[in-house]
Design an enzyme around this catalytic site. Structure first.
Site, mmCIF file in Angstrom:
data_model
loop_
_atom_site.group_PDB
_atom_site.id
_atom_site.type_symbol
_atom_site.label_atom_id
_atom_site.label_comp_id
_atom_site.label_asym_id
_atom_site.label_seq_id
_atom_site.Cartn_x
_atom_site.Cartn_y
_atom_site.Cartn_z
ATOM 1 C CE LYS A 107 46.622 -31.192 15.450
ATOM 2 N NZ LYS A 107 46.561 -32.014 14.219
ATOM 3 C CG ASP A 138 45.289 -35.320 14.898
ATOM 4 O OD1 ASP A 138 45.753 -36.356 14.383
ATOM 5 O OD2 ASP A 138 45.123 -34.258 14.258
ATOM 6 C CD GLU A 164 42.008 -36.215 13.372
ATOM 7 O OE1 GLU A 164 42.535 -35.515 12.494
ATOM 8 O OE2 GLU A 164 41.167 -35.779 14.190
ATOM 9 C CG ASP A 190 43.116 -35.718 8.906
ATOM 10 O OD1 ASP A 190 42.669 -35.439 7.771
ATOM 11 O OD2 ASP A 190 43.712 -34.873 9.604
ATOM 12 C CE LYS A 214 42.250 -31.162 8.239
ATOM 13 N NZ LYS A 214 42.234 -32.463 8.915
#
Length: 325
Positions: A107, A138, A164, A190, A214
């Site tokens: 992250k 991300d 991401e 995403d 997801k």
């Protein structure tokens, strides 16, 4: 057939699971669990999502708990480690919770932190994984295009697999992909898939190289598989900090995808300090099994959410059920 609201309420259990470290600004993860004829399922859209968006997560829970899952093509799913926006000194301890994982998602761009913090964190991951490890970062759409370009250049020395959701909009994704094409760092979408009115737009506009999928926000396994088939891009199946029941749904989705070229983000039960089962779905030798999970009654009781939070979730369930066709 859509189960009735009474049928859903009859098995609903709301839990609040503590996290090992703060993640996405929360210290515990709340989820509503449901028991259908095919097994247990999870309804856990984040609290800030409105009912229309959350209804897709309920559709996904019903799909997993009330419908047969597709035939699996594999019985184990390779997964990545997930490194929250921790200090560089904490990276080794985080990675130790993901035994055997040779890919790490890190992250970055967290509020209150700097690019220097991100560089230090990613450097610590590279040092821990060695030159053979794979690193993806991300940003959760928190950079603008100029910030993303600067950050990708700063992080490029660590041989990124992909970045991401560096920016929020599809137009920005396309622009940063164009600006950094010569660096050979892929751009993954995403939020531009799971929170978009048209989840296929990012593929049709060539705004990303990879889709992060997801099952929950896309309405379930069957809906996600249909989207993947239409998109024609490689995918990474990921979780939303789920309980092991939610991880099981993601694993069944990943198991049904014909080509799975990247390690999946389904090892995040390792970020939980407690789970609803004594046999959680955790990485072993870098992968997780494809299986359903039945919660332990004692753990459901131990992690039962407060009366106030339980009432909040049950009311949300009722409102979202009314939105389903």
């Amino acid at each position: 057939m859509l189960p009735s609201l009474d049928e859903l309420l009859g098995t609903a259990r709301v839990v609040a699971l503590p996290l090992v470290t703060r993640f996405r600004g929360i210290d515990s993860r709340e989820a509503l669990l449901l028991h259908g004829p095919e097994g247990w399922a999870e309804f856990s859209p984040f609290a800030e999502y409105d009912d229309e968006e959350a209804a897709a997560w309920l559709r996904a829970a019903i799909d997993f708990g009330w419908e047969k899952t597709p035939a699996p093509l594999r019985d184990r799913i390779p997964v990545n480690a997930t490194v929250p926006a921790v200090d560089a000194a904490e990276v080794a301890a985080v990675l130790a919770r993901f035994p055997g994982c040779r890919t790490a998602k890190v992250k970055v761009a967290a509020p209150g932190q700097t690019l220097a913090d991100d560089v230090a964190r990613v450097r610590a991951v590279r040092d821990a994984l060695g030159p053979e490890g794979r690193i993806r970062v991300d940003a959760n759409g928190l950079w603008n295009v100029d910030e993303a370009e600067h950050a990708i250049h700063a992080l490029n020395e660590f041989d990124l697999e992909y970045v991401e959701q560096p920016c929020a909009s599809i137009e920005e994704l396309a622009e940063i992909r164009r600006r950094t094409a010569y660096l050979d760092v892929g751009v993954a979408a995403d939020e531009s898939v799971r929170r978009a009115d048209d989840p296929l737009l990012v593929a049709r506009t060539d705004s990303a190289d990879i889709l992060v999928i997801k099952a929950g926000p896309l309405g379930g396994i069957h809906a996600a598989l249909a989207l993947i088939a239409q998109a024609g891009l490689p995918v990474v199946v990921s979780s939303a900090l789920d309980t092991s029941i939610g991880i099981a749904m993601g694993a069944h989705l990943a198991a049904a995808i014909p080509g799975l070229d990247f390690d999946c983000g389904l090892g995040t039960a390792s970020l939980l300090a407690g789970d609803v089962t004594g046999d959680p779905i955790l990485p072993v030798d870098g992968s997780i099994p494809v299986r359903r999970v039945t919660p332990d009654p004692d753990l459901l009781d131990r992690y039962q959410a407060s009366a106030e939070r339980t009432a909040w979730w049950l009311a949300r369930l009722s409102r979202c059920h009314a939105l389903l066709p």
